[in-house]
Design an enzyme around this catalytic site. Structure first.
Site, mmCIF file in Angstrom:
data_model
loop_
_atom_site.group_PDB
_atom_site.id
_atom_site.type_symbol
_atom_site.label_atom_id
_atom_site.label_comp_id
_atom_site.label_asym_id
_atom_site.label_seq_id
_atom_site.Cartn_x
_atom_site.Cartn_y
_atom_site.Cartn_z
ATOM 1 N N HIS A 217 0.793 -1.234 0.000
ATOM 2 C CA HIS A 217 0.000 0.000 0.000
ATOM 3 C C HIS A 217 0.827 1.287 0.000
ATOM 4 O O HIS A 217 0.282 2.360 -0.204
ATOM 5 C CB HIS A 217 -0.945 0.025 1.213
ATOM 6 C CG HIS A 217 -0.274 0.441 2.482
ATOM 7 N ND1 HIS A 217 0.443 -0.430 3.254
ATOM 8 C CD2 HIS A 217 -0.168 1.646 3.085
ATOM 9 C CE1 HIS A 217 0.940 0.209 4.285
ATOM 10 N NE2 HIS A 217 0.593 1.478 4.220
HETATM 11 C C1 UD1 Z 1 -1.895 6.083 5.432
HETATM 12 C C2 UD1 Z 1 -0.610 6.516 6.148
HETATM 13 C C3 UD1 Z 1 0.355 5.341 6.197
HETATM 14 C C4 UD1 Z 1 -0.292 4.122 6.823
HETATM 15 C C5 UD1 Z 1 -1.572 3.791 6.034
HETATM 16 C C6 UD1 Z 1 -2.283 2.592 6.590
HETATM 17 C C7 UD1 Z 1 -0.052 8.921 5.809
HETATM 18 C C8 UD1 Z 1 0.851 9.868 5.158
HETATM 19 N N1 UD1 Z 1 0.051 7.613 5.439
HETATM 20 O O1 UD1 Z 1 -1.549 5.761 4.093
HETATM 21 O O2 UD1 Z 1 1.478 5.707 6.962
HETATM 22 O O3 UD1 Z 1 0.598 3.015 6.760
HETATM 23 O O4 UD1 Z 1 -2.422 4.940 6.090
HETATM 24 O O5 UD1 Z 1 -3.299 2.162 5.758
HETATM 25 O O6 UD1 Z 1 -0.846 9.332 6.623
HETATM 26 N N2 UD1 Z 1 -8.592 5.335 0.325
HETATM 27 C C9 UD1 Z 1 -9.878 4.904 0.151
HETATM 28 N N3 UD1 Z 1 -10.602 4.626 1.273
HETATM 29 C C10 UD1 Z 1 -10.119 4.776 2.527
HETATM 30 C C11 UD1 Z 1 -8.809 5.226 2.679
HETATM 31 C C12 UD1 Z 1 -8.044 5.493 1.578
HETATM 32 O O7 UD1 Z 1 -10.363 4.748 -0.966
HETATM 33 O O8 UD1 Z 1 -10.853 4.501 3.501
HETATM 34 C C13 UD1 Z 1 -7.761 5.617 -0.873
HETATM 35 C C14 UD1 Z 1 -7.924 6.987 -1.397
HETATM 36 O O9 UD1 Z 1 -7.860 6.906 -2.768
HETATM 37 C C15 UD1 Z 1 -6.712 7.739 -0.905
HETATM 38 C C16 UD1 Z 1 -5.678 6.646 -0.844
HETATM 39 O O10 UD1 Z 1 -6.385 5.447 -0.548
HETATM 40 O O11 UD1 Z 1 -6.378 8.780 -1.735
HETATM 41 C C17 UD1 Z 1 -4.615 6.861 0.178
HETATM 42 O O12 UD1 Z 1 -5.137 7.070 1.479
HETATM 43 P P1 UD1 Z 1 -4.330 7.938 2.592
HETATM 44 O O13 UD1 Z 1 -5.067 7.899 3.851
HETATM 45 O O14 UD1 Z 1 -3.976 9.262 2.026
HETATM 46 O O15 UD1 Z 1 -2.963 7.175 2.743
HETATM 47 P P2 UD1 Z 1 -2.645 5.652 2.946
HETATM 48 O O16 UD1 Z 1 -1.984 5.183 1.706
HETATM 49 O O17 UD1 Z 1 -3.823 4.859 3.426
#
Ligand code: UD1
Length: 379
Positions: A217
């Protein structure tokens, strides 16, 4: 005393479960906890399922910030958290790990002169291209009580100028660093038996033969087509050469990026492979069930690297460095980045090795220790 816990991303919800449990079981007379969910993770299987399953009280506030660029996402959190702190006037704000929710909580609280308690302090990858590295360094330097899960974390903080022998009263200018052990180890012990009892995933998936558990991820893996393709080629090759199943619970970001970037032929090979099982993100009890039954773990997650160690499984790390250096130094995991050849070679060598699992992450009572220190120094 009144404390506010800030959480937002999946791993924080899990870490917060350990503290909430310790408060409920042993500190309910001394601590009242208000939970603020930033809404960084919002899909039900990335957030809600964990509250239910891990018995965490529902969030008192949800800021619903959702996804966005880092600045935008963090700014929305800051604004929301500041308003809540001003209203609730807590005696401490607790933040976990290294996400954008962590740094937002630390900044909002410290500027209002509320002591920040950082759980999982001191970890460093020494790679400031990772947003998490920036978040954790910043947050450590805003904190009053810093709880490091490992000895290495304490060493890292010392190197950055933290005094290891500070005396009370502790403040942001006179912080205290503790080697507390890891709340995730507490959780693994606590939820392992509950997972055995309640998780039905292995049966549902009919997983009775050997398998590799894989998760991907990190943004530098998912958002870079070369790296993403290289990792998937390696996973497919291992599964075919060794005739072993790969189980891949898929983070929403990875799902989106696979559709964009995965080479068509590779995508077809994955879709056609009997050995490749791609499933939606799973709950904590289900991931424990998978970790315990798997023969091998391949991941870019910090949490899974450690859980591989807790459940005595060899691990390949799909990154160029790790914060959990102890498990690499002890030979339980190998750092392979997104390099296909390194991943294949590491699988061969780790599968054959006799591994040992010393106590590197505490005694399973880190959360109780943390509560004790919070009450002693901040109430
Ligand atoms: C975040 C943390 C990371 C952690 C991870 C656990 C930061 C910088 N990163 O990364 O350290 O290891 O969480 O999972 O805070 N999305 C969805 N649904 C959700 C959540 C995310 O569709 O419920 C998608 C969205 O497209 C979003 C992308 O995932 O843009 C990334 O989500 P984000 O929370 O920005 O970062 P993570 O990659 O989850």
């Amino acid at each position: 005393m009144k404390i506010i816990s800030i959480l937002g991303a999946r791993p924080q919800i899990i870490k917060a479960a350990a503290l909430s449990r310790a408060i409920r079981n042993q500190y309910s007379d001394e601590i009242s906890e208000i939970i603020v969910h930033t809404g960084q993770h919002y899909d039900a299987n990335m957030s809600e399922v964990f509250f239910k399953e891990l018995n965490i009280p529902s969030a008192h506030y949800n800021l619903n910030v959702g996804s966005g660029n880092h600045g935008e996402q963090t700014a929305k959190m800051l604004e929301g958290i500041e308003a809540i702190i001003l209203k609730e006037k807590p005696e401490a704000v607790i933040v976990y790990g290294d996400t954008n929710s962590t740094v937002a909580g630390g900044l909002a609280a410290s500027k209002l002169h509320i002591p920040v308690v950082h759980i999982e302090a001191g970890l460093r990858s020494f790679n400031k291209k990772m947003p998490e590295e920036i978040n954790r360094i910043t947050c450590d330097h805003l904190s009053t009580l810093l709880f490091s899960p490992t000895k290495q974390g304490v060493k890292n903080l010392k190197r950055e100028g933290f005094a290891i022998d500070s005396v009370p009263p502790y403040t942001i200018d006179n912080p205290k660093v503790y080697h507390s052990g890891d709340v995730m180890y507490d959780n693994s012990i606590h939820f392992s038996a509950i997972s055995d009892r309640d998780s039905t995933l292995l049966n549902q998936l009919e997983l009775d033969s050997e398998f590799i558990l894989a998760t991907i991820h990190r943004n530098n893996n998912t958002d870079n087509p070369d790296r993403l393709n290289s990792i998937f080629e390696a996973l497919l090759d291992i599964s075919e050469v060794h005739d072993i199943q790969v189980v891949l619970p898929l983070h929403p970001r990875t799902k989106k990026m696979m559709e964009l970037y995965l080479d068509d032929q590779l995508a077809k090979r994955i879709a056609d492979s009997d050995l490749f099982l791609v499933i939606p993100p799973v709950s904590f009890l289900d991931i424990i069930a998978l970790e315990k039954k798997a023969n091998f773990i391949i991941t870019d997650s910090g949490g899974l690297q450690k859980e591989a160690f807790f459940f005595k499984k060899p691990c390949i790390i799909l990154r160029s460095e790790t914060e959990w250096v102890e498990i690499v130094e002890n030979g339980n995991a190998l750092i392979c980045d997104a390099d296909k050849n390194k991943i294949l070679a590491a699988y061969d060598s780790l599968s054959k090795k006799e591994l040992t699992y010393p106590d590197l992450f505490g005694d399973g009572k880190a959360a109780e220790f943390i509560c004790e220190q919070i009450v002693k120094h901040l109430s």
